[in-house]
Design a protein around this motif. Structure first.
Motif, PDB file in Angstrom:
ATOM      1  N   GLU A 150       0.186 -11.908  -2.595  1.00 47.03           N
ATOM      2  CA  GLU A 150       0.921 -10.683  -2.955  1.00 47.03           C
ATOM      3  C   GLU A 150       0.091  -9.431  -2.692  1.00 47.03           C
ATOM      4  OE1 GLU A 150       0.468 -13.266  -4.925  1.00 47.03           O
ATOM      5  OE2 GLU A 150       2.463 -14.186  -5.162  1.00 47.03           O
ATOM      6  N   GLU A 151      -1.237  -9.552  -2.796  1.00 52.01           N
ATOM      7  CA  GLU A 151      -2.097  -8.399  -2.492  1.00 52.01           C
ATOM      8  C   GLU A 151      -1.998  -8.060  -1.002  1.00 52.01           C
ATOM      9  OE1 GLU A 151      -5.555  -8.915  -5.887  1.00 52.01           O
ATOM     10  OE2 GLU A 151      -5.504 -10.345  -4.270  1.00 52.01           O
ATOM     11  N   ALA A 152      -2.035  -9.097  -0.193  1.00 48.87           N
ATOM     12  CA  ALA A 152      -1.925  -8.878   1.254  1.00 48.87           C
ATOM     13  C   ALA A 152      -0.524  -8.386   1.622  1.00 48.87           C
ATOM     14  CB  ALA A 152      -2.247 -10.169   1.996  1.00 48.87           C
ATOM     15  N   LEU A 153       0.477  -8.948   0.969  1.00 43.32           N
ATOM     16  CA  LEU A 153       1.863  -8.535   1.259  1.00 43.32           C
ATOM     17  C   LEU A 153       2.075  -7.065   0.916  1.00 43.32           C
ATOM     18  CD1 LEU A 153       3.782 -11.675  -0.064  1.00 43.32           C
ATOM     19  CD2 LEU A 153       3.837 -10.820   2.303  1.00 43.32           C
ATOM     20  N   LEU A 197       2.993  -4.326   3.702  1.00 36.25           N
ATOM     21  CA  LEU A 197       4.291  -3.650   3.628  1.00 36.25           C
ATOM     22  C   LEU A 197       4.128  -2.147   3.414  1.00 36.25           C
ATOM     23  CD1 LEU A 197       5.956  -6.551   1.745  1.00 36.25           C
ATOM     24  CD2 LEU A 197       6.718  -5.656   3.956  1.00 36.25           C
ATOM     25  N   ALA A 198       3.100  -1.769   2.668  1.00 34.45           N
ATOM     26  CA  ALA A 198       2.827  -0.339   2.499  1.00 34.45           C
ATOM     27  C   ALA A 198       2.519   0.276   3.868  1.00 34.45           C
ATOM     28  CB  ALA A 198       1.668  -0.124   1.538  1.00 34.45           C
ATOM     29  N   ARG A 199       1.790  -0.477   4.679  1.00 42.45           N
ATOM     30  CA  ARG A 199       1.445  -0.017   6.027  1.00 42.45           C
ATOM     31  C   ARG A 199       2.693   0.074   6.890  1.00 42.45           C
ATOM     32  NH1 ARG A 199      -2.974  -3.480   9.327  1.00 42.45           N
ATOM     33  NH2 ARG A 199      -1.388  -5.098   9.050  1.00 42.45           N
ATOM     34  N   ARG A 200       3.553  -0.930   6.786  1.00 38.33           N
ATOM     35  CA  ARG A 200       4.786  -0.915   7.573  1.00 38.33           C
ATOM     36  C   ARG A 200       5.717   0.228   7.194  1.00 38.33           C
ATOM     37  NH1 ARG A 200       8.132  -5.596   9.911  1.00 38.33           N
ATOM     38  NH2 ARG A 200       6.511  -6.978  10.676  1.00 38.33           N
ATOM     39  N   LEU A 201       5.907   0.389   5.869  1.00 40.31           N
ATOM     40  CA  LEU A 201       6.934   1.302   5.390  1.00 40.31           C
ATOM     41  C   LEU A 201       6.450   2.731   5.213  1.00 40.31           C
ATOM     42  CD1 LEU A 201       8.531  -0.921   2.591  1.00 40.31           C
ATOM     43  CD2 LEU A 201       9.352  -0.619   4.934  1.00 40.31           C
ATOM     44  N   GLY A 202       5.131   2.898   5.120  1.00 39.06           N
ATOM     45  CA  GLY A 202       4.619   4.238   4.821  1.00 39.06           C
ATOM     46  C   GLY A 202       4.972   4.688   3.418  1.00 39.06           C
TER      47      GLY A 202
END
Ligand code: FES
Ligand code: FES
Lengths: 154, 786
Positions: B264-267, B271-276
């Motif tokens: 979940e830490e990696a996810l 996802l933060a990187r993907r979504l901004g």
């Protein structure tokens, strides 16, 4: 959405709540009172304990809308004029907390136990706090703290 | 330069009240779940309900269309986000099998709770609602949940491409072991099953990740290991560590379960990187039972060999250790943390230990308080009782006859215990216990045939902790070092900032570290502020686990203090125009030998160091020092514990009457905090003895999934504890400290089971499987009767 008015730590709040919102989320997320913590989803741990009308209630077992018109005290509202409540003070003096995650619920459960006059012996305190789990302290110092606070308060 | 002697020890050794309490008691702590930067989206994880299955189809359309949903992604869609697999930092053998482990499963799920897809939505509730709408079609595969079964021929294979469930075999054996075993007069072999334990830190895990436009990443995580997490996030995400900041704010207990790098830490970060947008996930307790590591799950066959007069000559341990479905951060290494101490507190010259790591379709195992050492201590402390019985000897006498009694003591396994006094600990325990009257009571109850029988059980132990000498870690194939760091910064006006590489989550470092530094610098404990748990503040650290913080990070504080005092001495020497050797430092002040009125306080020096108006040539301004300390040895707490139980022979119910512990944790820094650590450890170990067991059925379904069917004990289940100490200073470090975090969990489980068996021994009961639930106790009594 339902209109709800509740008093928390002496301040009145008017809120539009979804009927399914649990009181603990209302406190944490709507009112920003993050002192109340969440440790389970089965009403087992007591981390979320608050005082409703002076009595301890697990705030994950109550809907926000059920708190309409009620007076709630959370850990943030327990100290008065900057002075820790006797139970908070006793927890500090007896090292009754380590990580502190269970502490708000444990303190409020203890406050209510003492006020109900039920903290009369070690075994009564142990039974009385049965609904509040702590994984750090082994309860030894919690029981000492509650005994001391009960002796001081009564 | 002469070694500075600061003679004032004002705070170390006293029960200074905790600094941490001020915010925790008022509800002002910062838990990760309190954090939500503007624009936060909430993540929910769709998890496999099956222990082993092919994922035949994931359809996300309905979920995507649901209210408030921002994104829905499955493992295949996220595959390109991973630079590497979630890391396993301890490949214990050269030929260990390390299956790939990505944050979401693709193709196959391998344990109940394995993540299959993620949903991101505008609120926690909406994410959860939409997760229910993700349709996953599975084709169930045969599963295996128990180590014995998993090694049988024809067992379902967890990772089919490996062709076996055997992850590794690790062995340590001394040269003459086999001959010694064969030459022994008496050989006792016992089998022990140590069940799964579910750590249940009261704060569930939580993570918030925020990615910046320049590729920078900030992660708030309820973790014990912010530094290790930062390192691992580079491996998994390919973001350079220099751009990653990990913050572990207030963390609500860990016990090893937050010593990990989780999917979940990696996810959240990916996802933060993907979504901004910031991404947040908070574990629910039900998820915690399947998605956070478990402990133990080891089956031992354990042998002691001895001469007929009771000198133990050889020890042999053969253990099958469940890995679960994947290798988490240190999964394969957990048994090794006990590998060198299967001799317990005893001098046993011949030694053989074998571990077989076994994959099963279960939640991965990893560190749970004590990690490896409770397992080892349990089997030796149970078997010493069996050997005593076999020899017709009192078990305390047998213990004493075999105690290691000269220190430093080099063990057959190769490590060296620096200090201890096992006889003294047992002597003190017996003083506190009043064994004669307990035995008299026991005798009377037996004679009367009372329903409630009394038993007393002992456990004498030592443990290797204080992880760890980096060279040894390297030699046993651990991926990183075991040092830690401390920075001490004297501010111009005399207050002191301490930056530590350790990462407390209940251990009270803010108080105890301040005690250590205050004594060294001769300042008040109140002016020392300890900063931790943020990699932007504390760049260098190896975090908190394995009772390492004091014996490594605490000792680093001492070294940094000496550097501060050394620099201060140069400044004083320059300004007072005396030789550095003519200066004495005590009580926070330098004075000139022979002219005690010529003094300079450390606060004054701090100001001078910052003003820099009059410093020696070439000396840098400021009064700050960093020390990185790598311990030359492990640390070796030890002690003697006793449990007294009352067992109802009709219901099988066990009640703990007394629990008495005498520990040697070296020089005590804060006695009250030590006691607190001991209490908590004992409670967890008593609970492991009597209540806790994570149960999987044959198909890999976890049956103990909530706090209602996995008993985390409340105050009502436990007694008060009697704790005391003896003190042998550790010569390995200048503070003489050893660490205390795991003593209780290591010592107490065998003491309690020894007591239960003792209560029933006259009925013919010689063992009870963990945990000794009323049903198991009752059955053991019935079986002994027949
Ligand atoms: S969160 Fe309310 S009882 Fe656990
Ligand atoms: S102090 Fe950590 S759970 Fe109670």
């Amino acid at each position: 959405m339902r209109h709800v008015a509740l008093t928390v730590n002496g301040s009145r709040h008017e809120l539009e709540l979804e009927p399914r919102e649990l009181l603990v989320y209302v406190l944490r997320e709507r009112l920003g009172l993050t002192g109340t913590t969440i440790g389970c989803d089965t009403s087992s741990c007591g981390a979320c304990t608050v005082l409703v009308g002076g009595e301890s209630v697990k705030s994950c077992t109550m809907l926000g809308v059920q708190a309409d018109g009620l007076e709630i005290t959370t850990i943030e509202g327990l100290a008065s004029n900057g002075q820790l409540h006797a139970v908070q003070q006793a927890f500090h003096e007896h090292h009754a907390l380590q990580c502190g995650y269970c502490t708000p619920g444990m303190v409020l459960a203890a406050v209510s136990l003492i006020e109900e006059g039920k903290a009369t012996s070690e075994s009564a305190i142990r039974e009385g706090l049965e609904g509040n789990l702590c994984r750090c302290t082994g309860y030894h110092n919690i029981v000492r703290a509650v005994s001391a606070a009960a002796a001081g308060v009564s | 330069m002469t070694v500075t002697e600061s003679k004032t020890t004002t705070f170390v050794g006293t029960s200074v009240k905790r600094k941490e309490d001020a915010s925790l008691l008022r509800g002002r702590a910062t838990w990760v779940d309190n954090i939500a930067p503007p624009g936060t989206v909430h993540m929910a994880v769709v998890r496999s309900p099956y222990a082993h299955a092919h994922i035949t189809r994931v359809s996300t359309d309905v979920a995507r269309a649901a209210e408030g949903v921002v994104a829905v992604l499955d493992g295949a869609e996220l595959a390109e986000d991973w630079q590497g697999s979630l890391p396993c930092a301890w490949p214990v053998t050269e030929d260990i099998k390390i299956p790939p482990h990505f944050p979401l499963a693709t193709g196959e799920t391998r344990f109940q709770g394995d993540g299959v897809a993620v949903v991101l939505a505008e609120s926690r509730a909406l994410a959860k609602d939409a997760a229910e709408l993700v349709e996953v079609e599975y084709e169930q595969l045969p599963a295996v949940a128990h180590v014995d079964k998993a090694l049988e021929k024809g067992a379902p294979i967890v990772h089919s491409d490996l062709g076996t469930n055997e992850c590794y075999v690790w062995k340590l054996e001394t040269d003459d072991f086999q001959a010694a075993l064969e030459a022994a007069d008496v050989v006792v072999t016992r089998r022990y099953v140590q069940p799964r334990l579910i750590p249940n830190a009261m704060e569930p895990r939580a993570v918030v990740a925020q990615a910046g436009p320049g590729g920078e990443l900030t992660v708030w995580s309820a973790t014990q290991v912010p530094h290790i997490l930062r390192f691992a996030l580079q491996l998994v995400l390919g973001i350079p560590e220099s751009k990653i900041r990990v913050i572990a704010p207030d963390v609500g207990g860990g016990f090893g379960s937050k010593l990990n790098v989780y999917a979940e830490e990696a996810l959240a970060a990916a996802l933060a990187r993907r979504l901004g947008r910031p991404v947040k996930w908070t574990e629910e307790r039900a998820e915690n039972y399947v998605a956070t590591i478990h402990g133990r799950d080891v089956v031992h066959e354990f042998t002691l060999a001895a001469t007929k007069d009771g000198k133990i000559t050889a020890v042999k341990s053969d253990a099958k250790c469940a890995m679960g479905a994947y290798l988490q951060l240190v999964t394969p290494g957990i048994p090794l943390l006990g590998a060198w101490i299967y001799n317990g507190a005893y001098d046993i010259p011949n030694y053989s230990v074998t571990f077989t790591g076994v994959f099963t379709n279960t939640t991965p195992t990893d560190a749970y308080r004590g990690a490896g050492r409770p397992e080892a201590t349990y089997v030796i402390e149970r078997t010493i009782e069996a050997l005593a019985e076999e020899l017709g000897m009192d078990s305390l006498e047998l213990r004493r006859k075999n105690f290691i009694s000269e220190f430093p003591a080099t063990l057959a396994s190769g490590l060296t215990i620096d200090a201890g006094d096992f006889h003294a600990a047992l002597d003190k325990l017996l003083e506190l216990l009043d064994l004669d009257s307990i035995r008299a009571d026991q005798k009377a109850r037996r004679e009367h045939g009372d329903v409630k029988q009394l038993g007393v059980g002992f456990s004498t132990y030592t443990e290797m902790c204080g992880l760890a000498p980096s060279r040894i870690l390297g030699a046993v194939r651990f991926a990183v070092g075991g040092w830690d760091s401390a920075t001490i910064r004297m501010q111009p006006l005399g207050s002191v900032q301490v930056v530590t590489g350790t990462s407390p989550h209940g251990q009270s470092h803010e108080t105890t570290w301040a005690q250590i530094v205050a004594d060294q610098l001769g300042v008040d404990v109140d002016v020392v502020e300890v900063l931790h748990g943020d990699t932007a503040v504390s760049q260098l650290g190896m975090d908190t686990y394995g009772s390492r913080s004091l014996a490594v990070g605490g000792v680093a504080l001492w070294h940094a203090s000496q550097k501060i005092i050394g620099k201060a001495r140069e400044i004083v020497s320059h300004q007072l125009e005396v030789s550095p050797d003519d200066l004495e430092f005590a009580n926070g002040s330098f004075s000139v030998k022979g002219s005690p009125d010529r003094t300079m306080s450390i606060q004054e020096i701090a100001f001078q160091a910052h003003a820099a108006h009059n410093l020696p040539d070439g000396l840098e301004p400021g009064l700050e020092a960093t020390a990185v300390y790598d311990p030359p040895n492990f640390s070796w707490p030890s002690g003697a514990h006793a449990a007294i139980v009352e067992v109802d022979t009709e219901t099988g119910d066990t009640r703990l009457v007394r629990y008495v512990a005498v520990d040697d944790v070296g020089v005590p820094v804060n006695p009250e905090i030590i006691d607190g650590q001991v209490h908590g450890g004992i409670a967890q170990a008593i609970s492991a003895a009597l209540y806790e067991e994570g149960i999987y059925d044959e198909d890999g379904n976890l049956l103990t999934t909530t706090m209602t069917n996995y008993l985390v004990p409340s105050a009502a289940e436990l007694p008060s504890f009697e704790t005391d100490r003896i003190e042998t200073s550790s010569p390995t470090n200048p503070l003489g400290v050893k660490g205390v975090g795991e003593t209780g969990t290591i010592a107490a489980t065998p003491a309690v089971i020894n007591a239960v068996v003792d209560a029933l021994s006259h009925l013919g009961v010689s063992d009870i499987q963990l945990p000794a639930t009323p049903e198991r106790v009752w059955r053991a009594i019935e079986e002994a009767k027949s």
